[in-house]
Design a protein around this motif. Structure first.
Motif, PDB file in Angstrom:
ATOM      1  N   GLN A 275      12.751  16.666   5.987  1.00 46.83           N
ATOM      2  CA  GLN A 275      13.193  15.631   7.069  1.00 46.83           C
ATOM      3  C   GLN A 275      12.231  16.046   8.277  1.00 46.83           C
ATOM      4  OE1 GLN A 275      17.173  15.398   7.969  1.00 46.83           O
ATOM      5  NE2 GLN A 275      17.000  14.021   9.725  1.00 46.83           N
ATOM      6  N   LYS A 276      12.246  17.301   8.439  1.00 46.18           N
ATOM      7  CA  LYS A 276      11.379  17.945   9.781  1.00 46.18           C
ATOM      8  C   LYS A 276       9.855  17.504   9.592  1.00 46.18           C
ATOM      9  CE  LYS A 276      14.173  21.526  11.865  1.00 46.18           C
ATOM     10  NZ  LYS A 276      14.332  22.977  12.085  1.00 46.18           N
ATOM     11  N   MET A 277       9.395  17.757   8.383  1.00 45.96           N
ATOM     12  CA  MET A 277       7.977  17.486   8.145  1.00 45.96           C
ATOM     13  C   MET A 277       7.712  15.883   8.150  1.00 45.96           C
ATOM     14  SD  MET A 277       6.772  20.301   5.248  1.00 45.96           S
ATOM     15  CE  MET A 277       8.031  19.577   3.972  1.00 45.96           C
ATOM     16  N   ARG A 278       8.715  15.116   7.802  1.00 47.12           N
ATOM     17  CA  ARG A 278       8.518  13.862   8.061  1.00 47.12           C
ATOM     18  C   ARG A 278       8.218  13.271   9.258  1.00 47.12           C
ATOM     19  NH1 ARG A 278       9.402   9.975   4.058  1.00 47.12           N
ATOM     20  NH2 ARG A 278      10.165  11.359   2.879  1.00 47.12           N
ATOM     21  N   SER A 279       9.361  13.819  10.056  1.00 54.38           N
ATOM     22  CA  SER A 279       9.203  13.307  11.543  1.00 54.38           C
ATOM     23  C   SER A 279       8.071  13.735  12.394  1.00 54.38           C
ATOM     24  CB  SER A 279      10.546  14.308  12.343  1.00 54.38           C
ATOM     25  OG  SER A 279      10.626  14.095  13.738  1.00 54.38           O
TER      26      SER A 279
ATOM     27  N   THR B 233       0.788  -1.153   0.154  1.00 57.56           N
ATOM     28  CA  THR B 233      -0.049   0.235  -0.005  1.00 57.56           C
ATOM     29  C   THR B 233       0.924   1.229   0.059  1.00 57.56           C
ATOM     30  OG1 THR B 233      -1.656  -1.193   1.458  1.00 57.56           O
ATOM     31  CG2 THR B 233      -1.778   1.191   1.167  1.00 57.56           C
ATOM     32  N   SER B 234       0.544   2.097  -1.089  1.00 56.55           N
ATOM     33  CA  SER B 234       1.400   3.211  -0.818  1.00 56.55           C
ATOM     34  C   SER B 234       0.484   4.570  -1.099  1.00 56.55           C
ATOM     35  CB  SER B 234       2.402   3.446  -2.272  1.00 56.55           C
ATOM     36  OG  SER B 234       1.666   3.207  -3.420  1.00 56.55           O
ATOM     37  N   ILE B 235       0.819   5.655  -0.540  1.00 55.45           N
ATOM     38  CA  ILE B 235      -0.075   6.850  -0.505  1.00 55.45           C
ATOM     39  C   ILE B 235       0.860   8.044  -0.894  1.00 55.45           C
ATOM     40  CG2 ILE B 235      -1.424   8.437   0.874  1.00 55.45           C
ATOM     41  CD1 ILE B 235      -2.082   6.102   2.617  1.00 55.45           C
ATOM     42  N   THR B 236       0.392   8.946  -1.888  1.00 54.46           N
ATOM     43  CA  THR B 236       1.068   9.840  -2.365  1.00 54.46           C
ATOM     44  C   THR B 236       0.575  11.121  -2.176  1.00 54.46           C
ATOM     45  OG1 THR B 236       2.065   8.665  -4.020  1.00 54.46           O
ATOM     46  CG2 THR B 236       2.234  10.902  -4.350  1.00 54.46           C
ATOM     47  N   PHE B 237       1.198  12.138  -1.295  1.00 54.82           N
ATOM     48  CA  PHE B 237       0.794  13.536  -1.110  1.00 54.82           C
ATOM     49  C   PHE B 237       1.490  14.425  -2.076  1.00 54.82           C
ATOM     50  CE2 PHE B 237      -0.313  11.215   2.589  1.00 54.82           C
ATOM     51  CZ  PHE B 237      -1.756  11.587   2.610  1.00 54.82           C
ATOM     52  N   LYS B 238       1.008  15.365  -2.629  1.00 52.80           N
ATOM     53  CA  LYS B 238       1.275  16.492  -3.181  1.00 52.80           C
ATOM     54  C   LYS B 238       2.222  17.458  -2.293  1.00 52.80           C
ATOM     55  CE  LYS B 238      -1.782  16.821  -7.153  1.00 52.80           C
ATOM     56  NZ  LYS B 238      -2.505  17.698  -7.925  1.00 52.80           N
ATOM     57  N   GLN B 239       3.160  18.058  -2.683  1.00 50.42           N
ATOM     58  CA  GLN B 239       4.119  18.669  -1.731  1.00 50.42           C
ATOM     59  C   GLN B 239       3.176  20.037  -1.289  1.00 50.42           C
ATOM     60  OE1 GLN B 239       7.485  20.871  -3.034  1.00 50.42           O
ATOM     61  NE2 GLN B 239       8.729  19.567  -1.457  1.00 50.42           N
ATOM     62  N   ASP B 240       2.477  20.659  -2.242  1.00 55.38           N
ATOM     63  CA  ASP B 240       1.568  21.887  -1.870  1.00 55.38           C
ATOM     64  C   ASP B 240       0.706  21.347  -0.642  1.00 55.38           C
ATOM     65  OD1 ASP B 240       3.373  23.373  -3.361  1.00 55.38           O
ATOM     66  OD2 ASP B 240       1.765  23.426  -4.913  1.00 55.38           O
ATOM     67  N   ASP B 241       0.253  20.234  -0.651  1.00 53.57           N
ATOM     68  CA  ASP B 241      -0.879  19.788   0.259  1.00 53.57           C
ATOM     69  C   ASP B 241      -0.344  19.644   1.950  1.00 53.57           C
ATOM     70  OD1 ASP B 241      -2.873  19.867  -1.466  1.00 53.57           O
ATOM     71  OD2 ASP B 241      -2.545  17.488  -2.021  1.00 53.57           O
ATOM     72  N   ILE B 242       0.920  19.172   1.792  1.00 58.20           N
ATOM     73  CA  ILE B 242       1.604  19.158   3.109  1.00 58.20           C
ATOM     74  C   ILE B 242       2.161  20.576   3.648  1.00 58.20           C
ATOM     75  CG2 ILE B 242       3.502  17.929   4.230  1.00 58.20           C
ATOM     76  CD1 ILE B 242       1.200  15.967   3.281  1.00 58.20           C
ATOM     77  N   LYS B 243       3.109  21.164   2.724  1.00 62.51           N
ATOM     78  CA  LYS B 243       3.488  22.269   3.445  1.00 62.51           C
ATOM     79  C   LYS B 243       2.816  23.272   4.012  1.00 62.51           C
ATOM     80  CE  LYS B 243       8.010  22.871   0.748  1.00 62.51           C
ATOM     81  NZ  LYS B 243       8.504  23.894  -0.174  1.00 62.51           N
ATOM     82  N   LYS B 244       1.578  23.402   3.564  1.00 62.88           N
ATOM     83  CA  LYS B 244       0.612  24.436   4.024  1.00 62.88           C
ATOM     84  C   LYS B 244       0.485  24.354   5.755  1.00 62.88           C
ATOM     85  CE  LYS B 244      -3.673  22.415   2.516  1.00 62.88           C
ATOM     86  NZ  LYS B 244      -4.965  22.299   2.021  1.00 62.88           N
ATOM     87  N   TYR B 245       0.739  23.304   6.130  1.00 64.80           N
ATOM     88  CA  TYR B 245       0.502  22.783   7.776  1.00 64.80           C
ATOM     89  C   TYR B 245       1.786  23.168   8.216  1.00 64.80           C
ATOM     90  CZ  TYR B 245      -3.747  20.377   6.152  1.00 64.80           C
ATOM     91  OH  TYR B 245      -4.986  20.309   5.376  1.00 64.80           O
ATOM     92  N   PHE B 246       3.023  23.602   7.911  1.00 62.15           N
ATOM     93  CA  PHE B 246       4.230  23.576   8.375  1.00 62.15           C
ATOM     94  C   PHE B 246       4.925  24.875   8.142  1.00 62.15           C
ATOM     95  CE2 PHE B 246       3.665  19.125   7.813  1.00 62.15           C
ATOM     96  CZ  PHE B 246       3.967  18.535   8.891  1.00 62.15           C
ATOM     97  N   PRO B 247       5.411  25.483   9.394  1.00 59.22           N
ATOM     98  CA  PRO B 247       6.158  26.704   9.014  1.00 59.22           C
ATOM     99  C   PRO B 247       7.070  26.668   7.730  1.00 59.22           C
ATOM    100  CG  PRO B 247       6.305  26.023  11.311  1.00 59.22           C
ATOM    101  CD  PRO B 247       5.819  25.132  10.461  1.00 59.22           C
ATOM    102  N   PRO B 248       7.527  27.891   7.177  1.00 63.94           N
ATOM    103  CA  PRO B 248       7.980  27.943   5.997  1.00 63.94           C
ATOM    104  C   PRO B 248       9.550  27.527   5.975  1.00 63.94           C
ATOM    105  CG  PRO B 248       6.887  29.852   6.439  1.00 63.94           C
ATOM    106  CD  PRO B 248       6.719  29.308   7.404  1.00 63.94           C
ATOM    107  N   ASP B 249      10.184  27.568   7.169  1.00 66.73           N
ATOM    108  CA  ASP B 249      11.442  27.015   7.343  1.00 66.73           C
ATOM    109  C   ASP B 249      11.843  25.627   7.773  1.00 66.73           C
ATOM    110  OD1 ASP B 249      10.317  27.299   9.815  1.00 66.73           O
ATOM    111  OD2 ASP B 249      12.310  27.967  10.958  1.00 66.73           O
TER     112      ASP B 249
END
Length: 288
Positions: free
Chosen positions: A270-274, A250-266
């Motif tokens: 690796q930090k987002m994955r953690s 089973t594999s799930i793919t997310f677009k980068q823009d869908d993820i980045k909006k939930y995290f600070p710009p910096d």
């Protein structure tokens, strides 16, 4: 020549086989090289611990139970009962052994040979299988046909007619599968189901076992037999039945823009994955 030590010989085990009481007067000494194994003898003579013990007993006391033999037209004698004793006598260095000689036709000799050996402990399924098959054929030659022959064989050896047929089916297994039954790696009933496959199909079962370490369960063996009857049995079918369908990843793919909006710009990848892994672990602990 009568045995000099006939007084030590036990004969009661032969009463039923001979259809009457054997006496010490029936015992004679015969040279070992005049004795020949029964044709297609299905019982193994092994050089195991039991044989070592038998050899020591023979050295100390001689042969205590005379061999049962029948004369051969070409000369010498065919052993009906006593293959292990003859082998032990050879290992013990004896030149002669005590025997009881009886005139018997082939079919009567087969039945006596089977019955005398089935009294032993630790009979392998393969030994019983070929012994029952030989006895069934001998009984049929004497005019007993069909299910009656299986009933007769079973009754005389404390098995049902159905169990007799089960054992005989094992004689249709290839050697490696039959050996697995003897070693209790394959249960008897599974061996019975596999015996309905052709040798080529049995070889495919063995190839799947060689690559996976698995033999079929009883239910899987029944399915293999069903596919065989429907002419749809292939090596791939055998493999899938025994080991099952390979699990799909089973594999799930997310677009980068869908993820980045939930995290600070910096935040880098690796930090987002953690953070994502930590949150998923907390969610799993709360819901399981």
């Amino acid at each position: 020549m009568k045995s000099r030590s006939a007084s030590k010989i036990t004969l009661t085990s032969y009463d039923d086989l001979l259809g009457g009481v054997a006496t010490l007067e029936d015992v004679r000494e015969v040279a070992i090289d005049e004795l020949h194994s029964f044709t297609d003898h299905p019982f193994k003579v092994k050089d195991d611990e039991e044989m070592k013990e038998l050899v020591e007993s023979v050295k100390a006391q001689g042969i205590l139970t005379a061999l049962l033999v029948r004369p051969l037209k070409k000369g010498g004698y065919e052993i009906i009962s006593g293959h292990r004793r003859k082998h032990a006598a050879e290992l013990a260095g004896l030149k002669q052994v005590p025997v009881i000689v009886r005139e018997m036709d082939k079919d009567s000799a087969v039945q006596a040979m089977v019955d005398s050996n089935l009294q032993r402990e630790n009979i392998l399924p393969s030994e019983k299988a070929f012994a029952y098959r030989m006895k069934m054929e001998a009984v049929k030659h004497q005019g007993v046909s069909g299910a009656n022959s299986a009933k007769k064989v079973g009754k005389e050896n404390k098995d049902s007619a159905r169990q007799v047929y089960r054992y005989i089916r094992l004689t249709y297994l290839m050697n490696t599968l039959l050996k697995a039954v003897d070693e209790n790696i394959i249960k008897l009933q599974i061996g019975v189901e596999l015996s309905y496959l052709s040798i080529i199909e049995q070889e495919m079962v063995e190839e799947v076992h060689d690559s996976t370490g698995k033999y079929p369960s009883l239910e899987q063996a029944k399915q293999l037999r069903k596919h065989r009857e429907e002419k749809s049995l292939t090596k791939e079918v055998i493999r899938l039945l025994i080991i099952g369908e390979p699990k799909k990843k089973t594999s799930i793919t997310f677009k980068q823009d869908d993820i980045k909006k939930y995290f600070p710009p910096d935040y880098d990848e690796q930090k987002m994955r953690s953070i994502i892994c930590q949150l998923l672990e907390e969610w799993s602990n709360q819901n399981h």
